[in-house]
Scaffold this motif. Sequence first.
Motif, short mmCIF file in Angstrom:
data_model
loop_
_atom_site.label_atom_id
_atom_site.label_comp_id
_atom_site.label_asym_id
_atom_site.label_seq_id
_atom_site.Cartn_x
_atom_site.Cartn_y
_atom_site.Cartn_z
N UNK A 1 0.82 -1.20 0.00
CA UNK A 1 0.00 0.00 0.00
C UNK A 1 0.86 1.26 0.00
N UNK A 2 1.98 1.25 0.70
CA UNK A 2 2.86 2.43 0.72
C UNK A 2 3.41 2.71 -0.68
N UNK A 3 3.81 1.65 -1.38
CA UNK A 3 4.31 1.83 -2.75
C UNK A 3 3.22 2.38 -3.66
N UNK A 4 1.99 1.91 -3.47
CA UNK A 4 0.89 2.39 -4.28
C UNK A 4 0.65 3.88 -4.04
N UNK A 5 0.69 4.31 -2.77
CA UNK A 5 0.47 5.73 -2.46
C UNK A 5 1.58 6.58 -3.06
N UNK A 6 2.84 6.10 -3.01
CA UNK A 6 3.95 6.84 -3.62
C UNK A 6 3.75 6.98 -5.12
N UNK A 7 3.33 5.89 -5.74
CA UNK A 7 3.07 5.92 -7.18
C UNK A 7 1.91 6.86 -7.50
N UNK A 8 0.89 6.82 -6.69
CA UNK A 8 -0.28 7.67 -6.84
C UNK A 8 0.12 9.15 -6.75
N UNK A 9 0.94 9.52 -5.75
CA UNK A 9 1.38 10.90 -5.59
C UNK A 9 2.29 11.34 -6.73
N UNK A 10 3.15 10.45 -7.20
CA UNK A 10 4.01 10.78 -8.35
C UNK A 10 3.17 11.02 -9.60
N UNK A 11 2.12 10.23 -9.74
CA UNK A 11 1.24 10.41 -10.90
C UNK A 11 0.54 11.76 -10.82
N UNK A 12 0.12 12.17 -9.64
CA UNK A 12 -0.51 13.49 -9.47
C UNK A 12 0.47 14.62 -9.74
N UNK A 13 1.69 14.46 -9.24
CA UNK A 13 2.71 15.51 -9.37
C UNK A 13 3.10 15.75 -10.83
N UNK A 14 3.16 14.69 -11.62
CA UNK A 14 3.66 14.81 -12.99
C UNK A 14 2.57 14.76 -14.06
N UNK A 15 1.33 14.95 -13.65
CA UNK A 15 0.27 14.93 -14.67
C UNK A 15 0.29 16.21 -15.50
N UNK A 16 -0.24 16.14 -16.69
CA UNK A 16 -0.29 17.27 -17.61
C UNK A 16 -1.35 18.25 -17.10
N UNK A 17 -0.97 19.50 -16.81
CA UNK A 17 -1.95 20.46 -16.29
C UNK A 17 -3.04 20.80 -17.30
N UNK A 18 -2.74 20.61 -18.57
CA UNK A 18 -3.74 20.91 -19.60
C UNK A 18 -4.78 19.79 -19.72
N UNK A 19 -4.43 18.59 -19.27
CA UNK A 19 -5.35 17.45 -19.31
C UNK A 19 -5.26 16.69 -17.98
N UNK A 20 -5.79 17.27 -16.91
CA UNK A 20 -5.70 16.58 -15.62
C UNK A 20 -6.52 15.29 -15.63
N UNK A 21 -6.04 14.34 -14.85
CA UNK A 21 -6.72 13.06 -14.74
C UNK A 21 -7.91 13.22 -13.81
N UNK A 22 -8.99 12.56 -14.16
CA UNK A 22 -10.22 12.63 -13.36
C UNK A 22 -9.99 11.99 -11.99
N UNK A 23 -10.43 12.65 -10.92
CA UNK A 23 -10.27 12.14 -9.56
C UNK A 23 -10.98 10.80 -9.36
#
Length: 139
Positions: free
Chosen positions: A26-48
């Motif tokens: 679960x910790x690895x998943x949360x880290x991956x999740x936060x990295x995905x949020x940090x590096x997402x394209x601001x012009x096309x944000x991923x749906x929550x």
Amino acid sequence: MPVDSIGSVTGGSQTDALANSKTINQDDFIKLFLAQLRFQDPMEPVDNREFLAQLAQFSSLEQSRQTSQNTSDLLTMNSATQAVSLLNKQVDVQGLAAPMTGQVIAVAFTSSGPTLSVKDGTGAVTTDIRLSQVSLVKP
């Protein structure tokens, strides 16, 4: 750890696919999740909703893994209980060079499960007998 039971059909050890596969906790998943949020394209944000669905799915998988581990632990304890209950009992053993009947005089616990030591009518002791090799228990 493979788990045998008295008189089971399988005689060899089985490998646990879950134990040998690489898993993400679960910790690895949360880290991956936060990295995905940090590096997402601001012009096309991923749906929550997609993130929440992934988190819910991961939680479900983690619960399933824990249930599987608990079941495995329960089977291991049951196997140990069966082996100890055979002490001083007469058993028929199959799967050796020749079938034998004898008294269980010792139980050893190894990484592959419990093994029995059986003393036959002539006084010879056979060791490393798995529960799956026991075909009949006599009172």
